[in-house]
Design a protein around this motif. Structure first.
Motif, PDB file in Angstrom:
ATOM      1  N   PHE A   1     147.763  25.612 129.378  1.00 40.55           N
ATOM      2  CA  PHE A   1     149.169  25.875 129.045  1.00 40.55           C
ATOM      3  C   PHE A   1     149.649  27.235 129.529  1.00 40.55           C
ATOM      4  CE2 PHE A   1     146.962  27.658 125.425  1.00 40.55           C
ATOM      5  CZ  PHE A   1     147.661  28.818 125.187  1.00 40.55           C
ATOM      6  N   TYR A   2     148.709  28.196 129.695  1.00 42.58           N
ATOM      7  CA  TYR A   2     149.122  29.527 130.148  1.00 42.58           C
ATOM      8  C   TYR A   2     149.291  29.568 131.667  1.00 42.58           C
ATOM      9  CZ  TYR A   2     144.039  29.470 130.573  1.00 42.58           C
ATOM     10  OH  TYR A   2     142.758  29.107 130.862  1.00 42.58           O
ATOM     11  N   CYS A   3     148.869  28.493 132.342  1.00 40.46           N
ATOM     12  CA  CYS A   3     148.869  28.511 133.806  1.00 40.46           C
ATOM     13  C   CYS A   3     149.894  27.552 134.400  1.00 40.46           C
ATOM     14  CB  CYS A   3     147.472  28.151 134.297  1.00 40.46           C
ATOM     15  SG  CYS A   3     147.316  27.997 136.079  1.00 40.46           S
TER      16      CYS A   3
ATOM     17  N   GLY B   1     142.980  28.081 143.542  1.00 40.02           N
ATOM     18  CA  GLY B   1     144.111  27.177 143.534  1.00 40.02           C
ATOM     19  C   GLY B   1     145.037  27.515 142.373  1.00 40.02           C
ATOM     20  N   GLY B   2     145.639  26.519 141.830  1.00 42.89           N
ATOM     21  CA  GLY B   2     145.263  25.154 141.583  1.00 42.89           C
ATOM     22  C   GLY B   2     143.738  24.968 141.429  1.00 42.89           C
ATOM     23  N   GLU B   3     143.347  23.722 141.437  1.00 42.53           N
ATOM     24  CA  GLU B   3     141.917  23.459 141.338  1.00 42.53           C
ATOM     25  C   GLU B   3     141.388  23.126 142.733  1.00 42.53           C
ATOM     26  OE1 GLU B   3     139.449  23.993 139.484  1.00 42.53           O
ATOM     27  OE2 GLU B   3     138.162  22.877 140.835  1.00 42.53           O
ATOM     28  N   PRO B   4     140.631  24.042 143.336  1.00 39.57           N
ATOM     29  CA  PRO B   4     140.224  23.848 144.728  1.00 39.57           C
ATOM     30  C   PRO B   4     139.434  22.552 144.962  1.00 39.57           C
ATOM     31  CG  PRO B   4     139.153  25.780 143.752  1.00 39.57           C
ATOM     32  CD  PRO B   4     140.188  25.337 142.795  1.00 39.57           C
TER      33      PRO B   4
ATOM     34  N   VAL C   1     133.873  30.184 136.783  1.00 37.84           N
ATOM     35  CA  VAL C   1     134.305  28.961 136.108  1.00 37.84           C
ATOM     36  C   VAL C   1     135.163  29.317 134.893  1.00 37.84           C
ATOM     37  CG1 VAL C   1     133.490  26.952 134.789  1.00 37.84           C
ATOM     38  CG2 VAL C   1     132.307  27.629 136.888  1.00 37.84           C
ATOM     39  N   SER C   2     136.307  28.665 134.772  1.00 38.22           N
ATOM     40  CA  SER C   2     137.170  28.900 133.606  1.00 38.22           C
ATOM     41  C   SER C   2     136.644  28.123 132.418  1.00 38.22           C
ATOM     42  CB  SER C   2     138.574  28.365 133.875  1.00 38.22           C
ATOM     43  OG  SER C   2     139.196  29.158 134.807  1.00 38.22           O
ATOM     44  N   LEU C   3     136.461  28.806 131.316  1.00 36.23           N
ATOM     45  CA  LEU C   3     136.017  28.131 130.094  1.00 36.23           C
ATOM     46  C   LEU C   3     136.487  28.970 128.911  1.00 36.23           C
ATOM     47  CD1 LEU C   3     134.334  25.910 128.689  1.00 36.23           C
ATOM     48  CD2 LEU C   3     132.328  27.357 128.980  1.00 36.23           C
TER      49      LEU C   3
ATOM     50  N   MET D   1     136.990  33.619 130.532  1.00 35.74           N
ATOM     51  CA  MET D   1     137.603  33.136 129.293  1.00 35.74           C
ATOM     52  C   MET D   1     138.924  33.872 129.075  1.00 35.74           C
ATOM     53  SD  MET D   1     136.101  33.330 125.441  1.00 35.74           S
ATOM     54  CE  MET D   1     137.126  32.816 124.067  1.00 35.74           C
ATOM     55  N   VAL D   2     140.029  33.137 129.131  1.00 39.13           N
ATOM     56  CA  VAL D   2     141.322  33.742 128.809  1.00 39.13           C
ATOM     57  C   VAL D   2     141.385  33.839 127.291  1.00 39.13           C
ATOM     58  CG1 VAL D   2     143.829  33.466 128.912  1.00 39.13           C
ATOM     59  CG2 VAL D   2     142.437  32.854 130.877  1.00 39.13           C
ATOM     60  N   VAL D   3     141.550  35.068 126.819  1.00 40.68           N
ATOM     61  CA  VAL D   3     141.493  35.282 125.376  1.00 40.68           C
ATOM     62  C   VAL D   3     142.897  35.146 124.790  1.00 40.68           C
ATOM     63  CG1 VAL D   3     141.014  37.009 123.613  1.00 40.68           C
ATOM     64  CG2 VAL D   3     139.497  36.773 125.563  1.00 40.68           C
TER      65      VAL D   3
ATOM     66  N   THR E   1     145.888  37.335 128.868  1.00 39.15           N
ATOM     67  CA  THR E   1     146.912  36.394 129.358  1.00 39.15           C
ATOM     68  C   THR E   1     148.013  37.177 130.068  1.00 39.15           C
ATOM     69  OG1 THR E   1     146.618  35.480 127.173  1.00 39.15           O
ATOM     70  CG2 THR E   1     148.144  34.337 128.604  1.00 39.15           C
ATOM     71  N   MET E   2     148.320  36.761 131.277  1.00 35.95           N
ATOM     72  CA  MET E   2     149.381  37.447 132.038  1.00 35.95           C
ATOM     73  C   MET E   2     150.692  36.676 131.938  1.00 35.95           C
ATOM     74  SD  MET E   2     147.404  38.558 135.479  1.00 35.95           S
ATOM     75  CE  MET E   2     145.864  37.678 135.381  1.00 35.95           C
ATOM     76  N   PRO E   3     151.813  37.410 131.907  1.00 36.45           N
ATOM     77  CA  PRO E   3     153.104  36.736 131.809  1.00 36.45           C
ATOM     78  C   PRO E   3     153.550  36.214 133.166  1.00 36.45           C
ATOM     79  CG  PRO E   3     153.398  39.109 131.850  1.00 36.45           C
ATOM     80  CD  PRO E   3     151.923  38.864 131.948  1.00 36.45           C
TER      81      PRO E   3
HETATM   82  N1  SAM Z   1     141.451  26.132 138.644  1.00 37.31           N
HETATM   83  C1  SAM Z   1     140.579  27.213 138.817  1.00 37.31           C
HETATM   84  C2  SAM Z   1     140.187  27.814 137.495  1.00 37.31           C
HETATM   85  O1  SAM Z   1     140.736  27.424 136.478  1.00 37.31           O
HETATM   86  O2  SAM Z   1     139.309  28.678 137.487  1.00 37.31           O
HETATM   87  C3  SAM Z   1     141.080  28.289 139.764  1.00 37.31           C
HETATM   88  C4  SAM Z   1     142.528  28.689 139.644  1.00 37.31           C
HETATM   89  S1  SAM Z   1     142.978  29.483 138.141  1.00 37.31           S
HETATM   90  C5  SAM Z   1     144.680  29.788 138.445  1.00 37.31           C
HETATM   91  C6  SAM Z   1     142.176  31.045 138.297  1.00 37.31           C
HETATM   92  C7  SAM Z   1     142.059  31.858 137.044  1.00 37.31           C
HETATM   93  O3  SAM Z   1     143.363  32.211 136.619  1.00 37.31           O
HETATM   94  C8  SAM Z   1     141.426  31.147 135.871  1.00 37.31           C
HETATM   95  O4  SAM Z   1     140.344  31.915 135.400  1.00 37.31           O
HETATM   96  C9  SAM Z   1     142.515  31.073 134.837  1.00 37.31           C
HETATM   97  O5  SAM Z   1     142.003  31.170 133.545  1.00 37.31           O
HETATM   98  C10 SAM Z   1     143.356  32.263 135.208  1.00 37.31           C
HETATM   99  N2  SAM Z   1     144.737  32.186 134.743  1.00 37.31           N
HETATM  100  C11 SAM Z   1     145.669  31.235 134.957  1.00 37.31           C
HETATM  101  N3  SAM Z   1     146.849  31.545 134.385  1.00 37.31           N
HETATM  102  C12 SAM Z   1     146.663  32.740 133.764  1.00 37.31           C
HETATM  103  C13 SAM Z   1     147.490  33.601 132.996  1.00 37.31           C
HETATM  104  N4  SAM Z   1     148.749  33.302 132.722  1.00 37.31           N
HETATM  105  N5  SAM Z   1     146.948  34.753 132.531  1.00 37.31           N
HETATM  106  C14 SAM Z   1     145.663  35.078 132.796  1.00 37.31           C
HETATM  107  N6  SAM Z   1     144.835  34.321 133.530  1.00 37.31           N
HETATM  108  C15 SAM Z   1     145.313  33.157 134.000  1.00 37.31           C
END
Ligand code: SAM
Ligand code: SF4
Length: 336
Positions: A37-39, A78-81, A129-131, A170-172, A200-202
């Protein structure tokens, strides 16, 4: 007087603030099979048309020019590469380019168990890896329906295949962090993964949910300091994370704090999006569209000049704090 930054025979990219630019984050798709949801907003359908995607030939050409200008690291994102067809073939082409000696990948890992072997064989060694949680229900909520099991299987496979280091991002968030970070930390420790917390970035549409979830990582760090003896770490690589090691272990925790403690003064990167736009800063609008130039038959020398001129305009820093509603493109569009 000639601007030294526009000399074609220049082999290094240095921006006006003296920062060497040696790292490109390459977005190979703006699509994703999750909806964190933050992305990316739920129901997001506003994706780049495939005719505007840089082809593998075009990507290889742009990356070769960056390689000739001193860029040595490329991260696929990406997106999801992993949803871009033929990612392993593209990876192989990039990893063979002169000058590029470090090819890495950011992924949500949902498709990693199927692709880990071919990506490793193609030259990728380091993955992020995002988790954000180990709670399936929470994971499903954050990612808009994702299955945690796929990510964990992907991580297992990545470890088996030999990727190293494996970093967990891990996005906190306010609502999830306090319950979840301890579990994620223990999981990473057990598996010898590096853990990185991210603020989390705006980014994205104004008023998006992500900003409401912002929590300063200083809060998390203070809590961790009560639990563990944190020693400033030594992991380098020009990235934005500040690392700490838990005393008595080799376990490293990174803090990526774009908001509470920005790291722009050491920025060493630019981004190329799936449609061939060169973005000079994640938090600014400055950009150059490379695709029309490529398709109009620009020479390699002129492409070099365009890139050198673009770097000469790289902004000093983002303005997430002063102007939180400024960047309306999504992280998945720029290449996070
Ligand atoms: N899909 C892949 C992934 O989730 O790792 C690669 C692309 S994703 C945009 C890259 C990183 O950006 C991820 O670690 C994700 O948690 C982080 N990200 C996305 N939106 C963000 C936000 N609003 N603030 C901080 N980190 C963000
Ligand atoms: Fe997809 Fe990664 Fe964005 Fe989540 S953070 S929606 S996995 S691109």
């Amino acid at each position: 007087m000639k601007n030294p930054l526009t000399e074609v025979d220049q082999t290094k990219l240095v921006d006006p603030f003296g920062r060497p630019i040696e790292y490109v984050r390459l977005s190979v798709t703006d699509k994703c099979n999750l909806r964190c949801f933050y992305c990316m907003p739920k129901g997001c359908k506003n994706f780049e048309s495939s005719s505007n995607w840089l082809s593998f030939d075009e990507i290889e050409r742009v990356m070769a020019v960056f390689g000739s200008l001193g860029v040595n690291r490329v991260r696929l994102t990406g997106g999801e590469p992993l949803v871009r067809k033929g990612l392993a073939q593209l990876s192989l082409r990039i990893s063979k380019l002169p000058g590029i000696n470090d090819l890495s990948l950011s992924t949500n890992a949902t498709l990693l168990s199927q692709q880990a072997e071919s990506l490793y064989a193609a030259g990728i060694r380091r993955i992020n890896v995002s988790l954000d949680t180990l709670n399936q229900q929470q994971f499903c909520q954050i990612t808009g329906g994702g299955k945690l099991k796929q990510v964990l299987t992907g991580l297992d496979k990545a470890q088996e295949v030999g990727f190293k280091p494996i970093k967990v991002n891990m996005v906190v968030m306010k609502d999830t962090c306090l319950d979840d970070y301890q579990q994620v930390l223990e999981y990473c420790m057990q598996n010898d993964f590096t853990l990185r917390f991210i603020e989390t970035m705006p980014i994205g549409s104004p008023g998006r949910d992500g900003s409401k979830q912002y929590l300063s990582l200083q809060t998390v760090k203070k809590r961790l300091e009560k639990q563990y003896d944190l020693i400033p770490g030594i992991m380098t690589g020009g990235g934005p994370a500040r690392y700490y090691r838990i005393n008595g272990t080799s376990f490293e925790i990174g803090f990526i704090t774009p908001i509470s403690q920005h790291f722009c003064e050491t920025c060493n990167r630019v981004r190329v999006s799936v449609d061939g736009t060169l973005y000079l800063c994640l938090g600014q609008d400055d950009k150059v569209e490379l695709r029309p130039l490529l398709r109009a038959g620009i020479s390699d020398d002129d492409l070099k000049k365009v890139i050198i001129d673009a770097i000469a305009k790289k902004p000093e820093r983002h303005e997430f704090n002063k102007k939180p509603d400024k960047i309306v493109r999504f992280m998945s569009m720029t290449g996070g």
